[in-house]
Design a protein around this motif. Structure first.
Motif, mmCIF file in Angstrom:
data_model
loop_
_atom_site.group_PDB
_atom_site.id
_atom_site.type_symbol
_atom_site.label_atom_id
_atom_site.label_comp_id
_atom_site.label_asym_id
_atom_site.label_seq_id
_atom_site.Cartn_x
_atom_site.Cartn_y
_atom_site.Cartn_z
ATOM 1 N N PRO A 81 0.780 -1.224 0.109
ATOM 2 C CA PRO A 81 -0.357 -0.134 0.244
ATOM 3 C C PRO A 81 0.931 1.561 0.145
ATOM 4 N N ASP A 82 1.500 1.486 -0.916
ATOM 5 C CA ASP A 82 2.334 3.067 -1.063
ATOM 6 C C ASP A 82 2.167 3.781 -2.124
ATOM 7 N N TRP A 83 1.202 4.472 -2.050
ATOM 8 C CA TRP A 83 1.287 5.423 -2.965
ATOM 9 C C TRP A 83 2.084 6.152 -3.933
ATOM 10 N N GLU A 84 2.742 6.791 -3.787
ATOM 11 C CA GLU A 84 4.519 7.125 -3.963
ATOM 12 C C GLU A 84 4.470 5.745 -5.472
ATOM 13 N N LEU A 86 2.721 3.689 -7.038
ATOM 14 C CA LEU A 86 1.387 3.073 -7.768
ATOM 15 C C LEU A 86 1.663 4.763 -8.373
ATOM 16 N N SER A 87 1.695 5.514 -8.340
ATOM 17 C CA SER A 87 1.572 6.616 -9.070
ATOM 18 C C SER A 87 2.870 6.369 -10.059
ATOM 19 N N TRP A 88 3.400 6.539 -9.579
ATOM 20 C CA TRP A 88 4.891 5.607 -10.378
ATOM 21 C C TRP A 88 4.728 4.439 -11.415
ATOM 22 N N SER A 90 1.993 3.599 -12.633
ATOM 23 C CA SER A 90 0.766 4.412 -13.685
ATOM 24 C C SER A 90 1.610 5.645 -14.596
ATOM 25 N N ARG A 262 10.173 16.864 -1.149
ATOM 26 C CA ARG A 262 8.546 16.320 -0.904
ATOM 27 C C ARG A 262 8.434 17.678 0.133
ATOM 28 N N HIS A 267 7.691 17.797 -5.735
ATOM 29 C CA HIS A 267 7.366 16.344 -6.384
ATOM 30 C C HIS A 267 7.925 15.810 -7.312
ATOM 31 N N TYR A 271 11.100 6.652 -7.981
ATOM 32 C CA TYR A 271 11.239 5.974 -7.164
ATOM 33 C C TYR A 271 12.174 4.643 -7.170
#
Length: 417
Positions: A81-84, A86-88, A90, A262, A267, A271
């Motif tokens: 569960p790591d937003w960074e 998942l964003s990377w 995507s 950050r 931003h 990663y």
């Protein structure tokens, strides 16, 4: 002007060198007790100028699924569960088009080729030694399908004037004689004669000493707690050794750069992609590689470094974990044993892992930020060693207010909006 460089890996040290060479007062801060002790320590060793390519490309999402199903897989993914993350992922998926691949590879080759010229000039100027060899890189193809897709890369190489040779098995053996012992394992290869090899850690250590000779001050063992900004400018870097101030600041902290920037509202889509390596002593000279052989099937580089063989590869998405996983070692051992079975002593190999700072488009982030006196030199992924001198020289020009010798308009963080 006084410039504070954050990070003493190969990127930070080359940046410090070129800044000092441009006449600046330079200070380097790093938490390690020596230069080049993290990602630069035991990378694959190749200076892959022509081979510089983004991971994101047409068909990569489908290939990634197939790689995950391989026994000796080049790609490993640990969901979390790591937003960074998942964003990377995507953003990387959005770059998996033909148009994006050509654009990104063009950027990367531009920086890499400039770095080749810069390193040659640096060697001429200083006489620096780092187990350097200039014997080219051989990308080895085990399947016809791999051979059939060579044109995707050679078109970009032609565009930038990078020489290349498409070889049959006999030609591959001429370039790497030890492959005659396993000639049934491959169908051909793409050789880039201008590529080189060298020990990035040895280079970083020795360039740091040369930089000290030019007046660069190193504060090692100093952990950075944060960066303080006021009025659109950085005013200090806070460490456990006290605050450091300068006129300009360069963030070259690899995978840790985004977390540091950050809090400033910056931003960076960088990663950590975990890589592994083995370093083994050469046991039989004629059976060892003479330069770098890229095993295309397993995405592993097998490189000659003096009396050692460096075997590097694997892309593992696991956050900031630095645990050494046995299956990754098995994959590295399988590749080197399969291609150079008598070249080195695998039982005596040193196993290592490092975190490569990867951008979703493969291109590093070099240049200005929205804070007037803060610059970045990070996000080189697997090509930090390859691009180090060119990146450091370009960044020094930008900080100095000079026009760089290559186009840098699409290398900064502004390309991400």
């Amino acid at each position: 002007m006084k410039v504070l460089v954050l990070g003493s890996g190969v990127i930070g040290v080359t940046t410090a060198w070129y800044l000092a060479r441009a006449g600046h007062e330079v200070v380097v801060v790093d938490r390690q007790d020596g230069a080049g002790k993290e990602t630069s320590f035991a990378n694959a060793g190749q200076l892959s100028y022509g081979y510089s390519s983004p991971w994101a490309g047409p068909g990569v999402p489908v290939k990634a699924v197939k790689w995950l199903l391989m026994h000796h897989r080049p790609f490993v993914f640990w969901p979390r569960p790591d937003w960074e993350m998942l964003s990377w992922l995507s953003r990387m998926a959005a770059n998996c088009t033909e148009r994006a691949y050509r654009r990104n590879k063009g950027r990367m080759v531009r920086v890499a080729e400039y770095s080749r010229v810069a390193l040659a000039a640096l060697r001429e100027e200083t006489g620096i030694e780092f187990d350097h060899r200039a014997r080219g890189t051989l990308q080895l193809f085990r399947t016809q399908k791999q051979l059939d897709h060579v044109g995707d890369d050679t078109a970009v190489l032609d565009e930038y004037g990078v020489p290349w040779e498409l070889l049959d098995p006999t030609g591959c053996i001429a370039a790497e004689p030890a492959l005659a012992r396993v000639k049934d394992r491959f169908l051909g290869g793409l050789r880039l004669p201008q590529d080189e090899t060298g020990d990035a850690f040895l280079f970083t250590q020795r360039l740091a000493e040369l930089a000290r000779g030019k007046g660069v001050e190193f504060h090692l063992g100093a952990s950075i707690a944060g960066i303080r900004a006021e009025g659109g400018r950085v005013v200090a870097v806070e460490t456990d050794h006290g605050d450091f101030t300068a006129d300009a600041y360069v963030a070259a902290l690899g995978s840790h750069t985004p977390a540091m920037l950050r809090p400033l509202g910056l931003h960076l889509p960088v990663y950590p992609i975990k890589g592994y390596s083995l370093t083994l002593p050469v046991t039989e000279e004629p059976a060892a590689p003479v330069s770098t052989v890229m095993d295309e099937t397993y995405k592993i580089a097998i490189t000659r470094l003096g009396d050692r063989i460096r075997v590097g590869g694997t892309a593992e998405i696991a956050g900031f974990s630095t645990s050494l996983r046995a299956p990754r070692r098995e994959t590295l051992e399988h590749s080197v044993r399969d291609l150079f079975p008598d070249g080195g002593d695998i039982a005596a190999a040193r196993f290592w892992t490092g975190l490569r700072p990867m951008t979703p488009d493969g291109t590093p982030i070099i240049g200005k930020t929205t804070l007037a006196n803060l610059f970045t030199n990070t996000g080189h992924g697997t090509l930090g060693w390859t691009m180090a001198c060119g990146s450091g020289r370009v960044l020094a020009d930008i900080v100095s207010g000079r026009e760089p010798e290559i186009d840098v308009s699409d290398l900064g963080m502004a390309r991400y909006g």
